[in-house]
Design a protein around this motif. Sequence first.
Motif, mmCIF file in Angstrom:
data_model
loop_
_atom_site.group_PDB
_atom_site.id
_atom_site.type_symbol
_atom_site.label_atom_id
_atom_site.label_comp_id
_atom_site.label_asym_id
_atom_site.label_seq_id
_atom_site.Cartn_x
_atom_site.Cartn_y
_atom_site.Cartn_z
ATOM 1 N N LEU A 206 -1.057 -13.813 -0.487
ATOM 2 C CA LEU A 206 -0.004 -13.430 -1.426
ATOM 3 C C LEU A 206 1.321 -13.495 -0.702
ATOM 4 O O LEU A 206 1.497 -12.895 0.362
ATOM 5 N N LYS A 207 2.257 -14.226 -1.283
ATOM 6 C CA LYS A 207 3.556 -14.410 -0.641
ATOM 7 C C LYS A 207 4.656 -14.165 -1.660
ATOM 8 O O LYS A 207 4.700 -14.790 -2.724
ATOM 9 N N LEU A 208 5.551 -13.237 -1.335
ATOM 10 C CA LEU A 208 6.735 -12.966 -2.140
ATOM 11 C C LEU A 208 7.947 -13.406 -1.335
ATOM 12 O O LEU A 208 8.173 -12.912 -0.226
ATOM 13 N N GLU A 209 8.728 -14.316 -1.888
ATOM 14 C CA GLU A 209 9.794 -14.931 -1.100
ATOM 15 C C GLU A 209 11.037 -15.121 -1.955
ATOM 16 O O GLU A 209 10.957 -15.453 -3.146
ATOM 17 N N SER A 210 12.184 -14.876 -1.312
ATOM 18 C CA SER A 210 13.478 -15.177 -1.912
ATOM 19 C C SER A 210 14.244 -16.014 -0.901
ATOM 20 O O SER A 210 14.825 -15.468 0.060
ATOM 21 N N PRO A 211 14.247 -17.342 -1.001
ATOM 22 C CA PRO A 211 14.803 -18.198 0.060
ATOM 23 C C PRO A 211 16.285 -17.979 0.310
ATOM 24 O O PRO A 211 16.730 -18.022 1.461
ATOM 25 N N THR A 212 17.078 -17.765 -0.726
ATOM 26 C CA THR A 212 18.527 -17.698 -0.546
ATOM 27 C C THR A 212 19.120 -16.338 -0.880
ATOM 28 O O THR A 212 20.274 -16.081 -0.545
ATOM 29 N N ARG A 213 18.383 -15.459 -1.505
ATOM 30 C CA ARG A 213 18.915 -14.157 -1.874
ATOM 31 C C ARG A 213 18.025 -13.053 -1.322
ATOM 32 O O ARG A 213 17.207 -13.285 -0.419
ATOM 33 N N THR A 214 18.197 -11.871 -1.845
ATOM 34 C CA THR A 214 17.426 -10.712 -1.382
ATOM 35 C C THR A 214 16.196 -10.521 -2.250
ATOM 36 O O THR A 214 16.162 -10.930 -3.419
ATOM 37 N N LEU A 215 15.194 -9.904 -1.687
ATOM 38 C CA LEU A 215 13.970 -9.571 -2.403
ATOM 39 C C LEU A 215 13.900 -8.054 -2.530
ATOM 40 O O LEU A 215 13.858 -7.344 -1.519
ATOM 41 N N THR A 216 13.914 -7.577 -3.745
ATOM 42 C CA THR A 216 13.936 -6.144 -4.016
ATOM 43 C C THR A 216 12.714 -5.766 -4.823
ATOM 44 O O THR A 216 12.416 -6.394 -5.850
ATOM 45 N N MET A 217 12.009 -4.734 -4.363
ATOM 46 C CA MET A 217 10.863 -4.183 -5.089
ATOM 47 C C MET A 217 11.135 -2.719 -5.347
ATOM 48 O O MET A 217 11.362 -1.953 -4.408
ATOM 49 N N GLU A 218 11.141 -2.335 -6.604
ATOM 50 C CA GLU A 218 11.446 -0.970 -6.991
ATOM 51 C C GLU A 218 10.387 -0.470 -7.960
ATOM 52 O O GLU A 218 9.824 -1.241 -8.748
ATOM 53 N N ALA A 219 10.144 0.834 -7.887
ATOM 54 C CA ALA A 219 9.217 1.491 -8.795
ATOM 55 C C ALA A 219 9.563 2.969 -8.856
ATOM 56 O O ALA A 219 9.989 3.553 -7.852
ATOM 57 N N PRO A 220 9.414 3.595 -10.025
ATOM 58 C CA PRO A 220 9.747 5.019 -10.123
ATOM 59 C C PRO A 220 8.915 5.903 -9.199
ATOM 60 O O PRO A 220 9.418 6.899 -8.673
ATOM 61 N N ARG A 221 7.683 5.543 -8.943
ATOM 62 C CA ARG A 221 6.804 6.344 -8.104
ATOM 63 C C ARG A 221 6.426 5.646 -6.802
ATOM 64 O O ARG A 221 5.419 5.971 -6.188
ATOM 65 N N GLY A 222 7.212 4.670 -6.410
ATOM 66 C CA GLY A 222 6.969 4.002 -5.145
ATOM 67 C C GLY A 222 6.273 2.662 -5.311
ATOM 68 O O GLY A 222 5.693 2.362 -6.354
ATOM 69 N N VAL A 223 6.344 1.869 -4.241
ATOM 70 C CA VAL A 223 5.731 0.548 -4.198
ATOM 71 C C VAL A 223 4.585 0.600 -3.205
ATOM 72 O O VAL A 223 4.772 0.986 -2.034
ATOM 73 N N GLU A 224 3.418 0.212 -3.654
ATOM 74 C CA GLU A 224 2.232 0.255 -2.799
ATOM 75 C C GLU A 224 1.780 -1.164 -2.483
ATOM 76 O O GLU A 224 1.597 -1.994 -3.373
ATOM 77 N N VAL A 225 1.604 -1.444 -1.176
ATOM 78 C CA VAL A 225 1.130 -2.746 -0.702
ATOM 79 C C VAL A 225 -0.141 -2.506 0.085
ATOM 80 O O VAL A 225 -0.133 -1.770 1.077
#
Length: 296
Positions: A206-225
């Motif tokens: 699994l790959k999450l990528e933003s080549p030229t900008r920022t990558l933001t992950m938000e959640a009201p109760r947190g982000v779980e990886v």
Amino acid sequence: MEQSATLDIETLKITQEQFMLASQSVHLQRPGCDAVYPVGLYGWRKRCLYFFLLLLLVTMIVNLALTVWIIKVMHFSVDGMGNLQLKQDGIRLEGISEFLLPLYVNEIQSRRDSLLVLGSKTNVTLNARNSQGQLTGQLTLGPDAVEAQCQRLEIRSKDGSRLLFTANEEEVIMTTEKFTVTGSEGAVFGHSVETPLIQARASEDLKLESPTRTLTMEAPRGVEVNAPKGPLKILLDANTIQLGSLPLGIYTVSPSQASKEQAVYEVCVCPSGKIYLSPAETSSTCQAMSNICLWS
């Protein structure tokens, strides 16, 4: 008395002779005075009349022959014409049918054992109009694209009970259990994406990528990886890495005992993967028994 009777008889004879002479004179003069006109058509008039009658007869025979030929070729019958059959519930067409002008119908159905195929050299356009004749929906199948113009687009399951996909001017909703992208380049989103779960296949990364900008992950109760079936590797490769609003972990008995003048911190990671800050000292202050790790 005898003389009068004799005179009357002679007078009568003279009168009769005069009448006979007068009638003979009239009879002799009549042939010379009256002209004789023949009755009927003679000459070129008679020939023209016969010609027109013959032409009319030939025209009737040709029309009758053409009518019989058209009936035979078009297969006219009591039920319809050739592949076109007139039924009580509508019209039935067999084989391939070609329409050169617009077709206005309420419903089109195919036979139970065959498919319904709509073909065109340019495109196929389906229009829906209201009672005033205004266009309310349009579906165009062209050589380059399929275009749908409507207020709301819905795709349902086979039985029609479940709504699988819907789209309008404000949002696009997919209610399927899984949305799979099989392209080599993945999926590209120009704006934000809201989803409860992003998961790769069992044999893929699994790959999450933003080549030229920022990558933001938000959640009201947190982000779980997490990676339940393999190692979790997070590579942060950038000139500047900012982790905002990280909790401060302490290992003292009370939070009030923590140093308020601390300026340098170190980043710690709990066994669960949670990141927190800890006051930096000569040695690492990261502890698995930190309050942050215990509360996570």
